[in-house]
Design a protein around this motif. Sequence first.
Motif, PDB file in Angstrom:
ATOM      1  N   LYS A  95      36.008  34.684  41.574  1.00 49.74           N
ATOM      2  CA  LYS A  95      36.089  34.472  40.278  1.00 49.74           C
ATOM      3  C   LYS A  95      35.023  34.876  39.216  1.00 49.74           C
ATOM      4  CE  LYS A  95      34.745  30.539  38.766  1.00 49.74           C
ATOM      5  NZ  LYS A  95      34.599  29.018  38.376  1.00 49.74           N
ATOM      6  N   TRP A  96      33.855  34.787  39.666  1.00 51.53           N
ATOM      7  CA  TRP A  96      32.678  35.198  38.935  1.00 51.53           C
ATOM      8  C   TRP A  96      32.439  36.799  39.050  1.00 51.53           C
ATOM      9  CZ3 TRP A  96      31.067  33.086  34.939  1.00 51.53           C
ATOM     10  CH2 TRP A  96      30.718  31.641  35.043  1.00 51.53           C
ATOM     11  N   LEU A  97      32.882  37.280  40.025  1.00 53.81           N
ATOM     12  CA  LEU A  97      32.670  38.759  40.333  1.00 53.81           C
ATOM     13  C   LEU A  97      33.800  39.554  39.441  1.00 53.81           C
ATOM     14  CD1 LEU A  97      31.342  41.373  41.714  1.00 53.81           C
ATOM     15  CD2 LEU A  97      33.066  41.117  43.721  1.00 53.81           C
ATOM     16  N   MET A  98      35.057  38.984  39.292  1.00 51.12           N
ATOM     17  CA  MET A  98      35.991  39.730  38.648  1.00 51.12           C
ATOM     18  C   MET A  98      35.587  39.526  37.085  1.00 51.12           C
ATOM     19  SD  MET A  98      37.363  41.297  40.934  1.00 51.12           S
ATOM     20  CE  MET A  98      36.983  41.052  42.572  1.00 51.12           C
ATOM     21  N   TRP A  99      35.436  38.170  36.864  1.00 52.06           N
ATOM     22  CA  TRP A  99      34.717  37.970  35.481  1.00 52.06           C
ATOM     23  C   TRP A  99      33.738  39.018  34.846  1.00 52.06           C
ATOM     24  CZ3 TRP A  99      30.344  36.361  32.839  1.00 52.06           C
ATOM     25  CH2 TRP A  99      30.346  36.052  31.481  1.00 52.06           C
ATOM     26  N   LEU A 100      32.621  39.172  35.813  1.00 49.91           N
ATOM     27  CA  LEU A 100      31.647  40.019  35.357  1.00 49.91           C
ATOM     28  C   LEU A 100      31.895  41.420  35.268  1.00 49.91           C
ATOM     29  CD1 LEU A 100      28.987  38.670  37.839  1.00 49.91           C
ATOM     30  CD2 LEU A 100      28.513  38.580  35.476  1.00 49.91           C
ATOM     31  N   ASN A 101      32.873  41.843  36.263  1.00 48.48           N
ATOM     32  CA  ASN A 101      33.420  43.363  36.106  1.00 48.48           C
ATOM     33  C   ASN A 101      34.556  43.536  35.049  1.00 48.48           C
ATOM     34  OD1 ASN A 101      34.087  45.931  37.715  1.00 48.48           O
ATOM     35  ND2 ASN A 101      35.864  45.306  37.493  1.00 48.48           N
ATOM     36  N   ASN A 102      35.246  42.556  35.029  1.00 44.53           N
ATOM     37  CA  ASN A 102      36.583  42.761  33.843  1.00 44.53           C
ATOM     38  C   ASN A 102      36.544  42.334  32.630  1.00 44.53           C
ATOM     39  OD1 ASN A 102      37.849  44.006  36.120  1.00 44.53           O
ATOM     40  ND2 ASN A 102      38.943  42.076  36.547  1.00 44.53           N
ATOM     41  N   THR A 103      35.259  41.292  32.445  1.00 45.19           N
ATOM     42  CA  THR A 103      35.368  40.765  31.099  1.00 45.19           C
ATOM     43  C   THR A 103      33.911  41.100  30.488  1.00 45.19           C
ATOM     44  OG1 THR A 103      36.535  38.689  31.800  1.00 45.19           O
ATOM     45  CG2 THR A 103      35.302  38.511  29.797  1.00 45.19           C
TER      46      THR A 103
END
Length: 213
Positions: A95-103
Amino acid sequence: MLQLCYSPGTASMIPHLLLREMGLPFELRLFDTEQQAHRSAEYLRLNPNGQIPTLIDDDLVIYETAAICLHLADQHPAAGMAPALGSVERAHFYKWLMWLNNTLQTTLIVYFYPDRWADDEAAIAQVQQHAEAKVGKLLDLLDAELARHGGEWLQGDRYSVLDAYTFVLCRWTRRFARPARDLPHLGPYLRRILARPATQQMLAGEGLPEPWI
């Protein structure tokens, strides 16, 4: 040996820092974006997107920063850079990895390249202004997460891929009117990462000047 195609100060800092933390043997291959080396025929054969970074692992070529980080963490689980597969912690890690990358990273890209979304100067300035405001709200979410669990690192008490990712993205705000280092929990957190030997080695290896955060 692992080879990381990088350019100083770019997103390649993230896997560079991760490689230092993991203590893996690797070689840096410079493709300076200031010199448009990432648009060269040599680089485009590796990464047709013409974006930094790219990782070469023997015959395997991987691009996209998050994918590189996941590959390294999964290939070397003993380094402890990601929670165990199938665990609740691993789900939150994704969740946090995708948030950092995508958001967060996506919004930062809008800030640094506003001319990709507008044509005239007034519109470009407005796009950048809105992006900086949005980044500020996202930094508040990170600050609140650190306050909520009270651990040293983003996912609690164990340093992980997430911390390398967060450090570099927060570093990109160092010249904002309200940089990440000024937030009450993010500031001490970033200084803890900055103090780690691997971080100092990465910064020295890329020849990056202060301010580092």
